[in-house]
Design a protein around this motif. Structure first.
Motif, PDB file in Angstrom:
ATOM      1  N   ASN A  25      -1.038  -7.450 -10.748  1.00 24.19           N
ATOM      2  CA  ASN A  25      -0.352  -8.659 -10.643  1.00 24.19           C
ATOM      3  C   ASN A  25       0.081  -8.836  -9.148  1.00 24.19           C
ATOM      4  OD1 ASN A  25       1.754 -10.533 -10.792  1.00 24.19           O
ATOM      5  ND2 ASN A  25       2.940  -9.630 -12.615  1.00 24.19           N
ATOM      6  N   PHE A  26      -0.680  -9.362  -8.292  1.00 27.20           N
ATOM      7  CA  PHE A  26      -0.702  -9.322  -7.034  1.00 27.20           C
ATOM      8  C   PHE A  26       0.338 -10.262  -6.524  1.00 27.20           C
ATOM      9  CE2 PHE A  26      -4.980  -7.705  -7.471  1.00 27.20           C
ATOM     10  CZ  PHE A  26      -4.842  -6.645  -7.163  1.00 27.20           C
ATOM     11  N   THR A  27       0.592 -11.382  -7.223  1.00 27.23           N
ATOM     12  CA  THR A  27       1.560 -12.379  -6.782  1.00 27.23           C
ATOM     13  C   THR A  27       3.181 -11.739  -6.928  1.00 27.23           C
ATOM     14  OG1 THR A  27       0.419 -14.168  -7.613  1.00 27.23           O
ATOM     15  CG2 THR A  27       2.809 -14.644  -7.269  1.00 27.23           C
ATOM     16  N   MET A  28       3.379 -10.920  -7.878  1.00 29.42           N
ATOM     17  CA  MET A  28       4.463 -10.255  -7.916  1.00 29.42           C
ATOM     18  C   MET A  28       4.504  -9.074  -7.265  1.00 29.42           C
ATOM     19  SD  MET A  28       7.536  -9.854  -9.444  1.00 29.42           S
ATOM     20  CE  MET A  28       7.415 -10.728 -11.156  1.00 29.42           C
ATOM     21  N   TYR A  30       3.282  -8.954  -4.208  1.00 29.47           N
ATOM     22  CA  TYR A  30       3.649  -9.413  -2.821  1.00 29.47           C
ATOM     23  C   TYR A  30       4.979  -9.803  -2.800  1.00 29.47           C
ATOM     24  CZ  TYR A  30       3.173 -11.772   1.632  1.00 29.47           C
ATOM     25  OH  TYR A  30       3.271 -12.287   2.790  1.00 29.47           O
ATOM     26  N   GLN A  31       5.633 -10.434  -3.614  1.00 36.73           N
ATOM     27  CA  GLN A  31       7.096 -10.637  -3.686  1.00 36.73           C
ATOM     28  C   GLN A  31       8.039  -9.752  -3.517  1.00 36.73           C
ATOM     29  OE1 GLN A  31       7.389 -12.844  -7.219  1.00 36.73           O
ATOM     30  NE2 GLN A  31       6.817 -14.949  -6.269  1.00 36.73           N
ATOM     31  N   MET A  51      -3.756  -6.632  -0.176  1.00 42.64           N
ATOM     32  CA  MET A  51      -3.951  -7.792  -0.230  1.00 42.64           C
ATOM     33  C   MET A  51      -4.377  -8.804   0.667  1.00 42.64           C
ATOM     34  SD  MET A  51      -0.472  -7.969  -2.987  1.00 42.64           S
ATOM     35  CE  MET A  51       0.571  -7.024  -2.018  1.00 42.64           C
ATOM     36  N   GLY A  57      -4.461 -12.415  -4.845  1.00 43.17           N
ATOM     37  CA  GLY A  57      -3.208 -13.001  -5.039  1.00 43.17           C
ATOM     38  C   GLY A  57      -3.050 -13.898  -4.027  1.00 43.17           C
ATOM     39  N   MET A  58      -3.739 -14.285  -2.896  1.00 43.90           N
ATOM     40  CA  MET A  58      -3.248 -14.852  -1.881  1.00 43.90           C
ATOM     41  C   MET A  58      -4.443 -15.544  -1.103  1.00 43.90           C
ATOM     42  SD  MET A  58      -1.963 -12.047   0.749  1.00 43.90           S
ATOM     43  CE  MET A  58      -0.529 -11.818  -0.176  1.00 43.90           C
TER      44      MET A  58
END
Length: 148
Positions: A25-28, A30-31, A51, A57-58
């Protein structure tokens, strides 16, 4: 808020960010990890670098990923040393430089992780990037086998 509460939140964000990364869950991830990377956390720097380097996720930003690996290595992160070796070997995020690559793989090997040891063995066995040296290759393969 007390210092211990800030530490608890920091540790919870790191744990949650690592978990998000490990479950892809790369978006989470990174956040949660980017603010910790900015504060200089080695694990967060390495994972954010992964990442960025791989576009997880980016949008891929290999030079930024390389910089995060460099910072994480400066804080003693073992796998960041290995990834700097890979970056120099492949020319991802930095100009290809086999001498620098070998230097970083050797630094990574000092942490007792097998990845850089196997890579050094393959480089010396292959003889394309460096002069073939089967004795050195065997040394690194044997050293890697003792890790596991």
């Amino acid at each position: 808020m007390s210092d211990s509460s800030n530490t608890d939140i920091y540790n919870a964000d790191l744990f949650s960010g690592v978990t998000a990364f490990d479950t892809k869950n790369f978006t989470m991830a990174y956040q949660l990890l980017a603010p910790l990377a900015i504060k200089g956390n080695a694990e967060a720097l390495w994972r954010v670098g992964m990442m960025q380097m791989n576009g997880l996720g980016m949008v891929k930003n290999q030079s930024l990923g390389f910089e995060n690996f460099l910072q994480a290595a400066g804080k003693g992160h073992a796998f960041a040393h290995h990834m700097l070796g890979v970056a120099y070997m492949t020319g991802e995020g930095v100009e290809k430089d086999i001498v620098q690559s070998i230097k970083w793989f050797k630094k990574g090997a000092k942490f007792g992780i097998s990845g850089p040891m196997y890579t050094l063995g393959m480089l010396f066995e292959d003889g394309k990037e460096v002069k073939q040296d089967l004795e050195k290759a065997q040394y690194w393969f044997d050293k890697a086998d003792r890790v596991e």
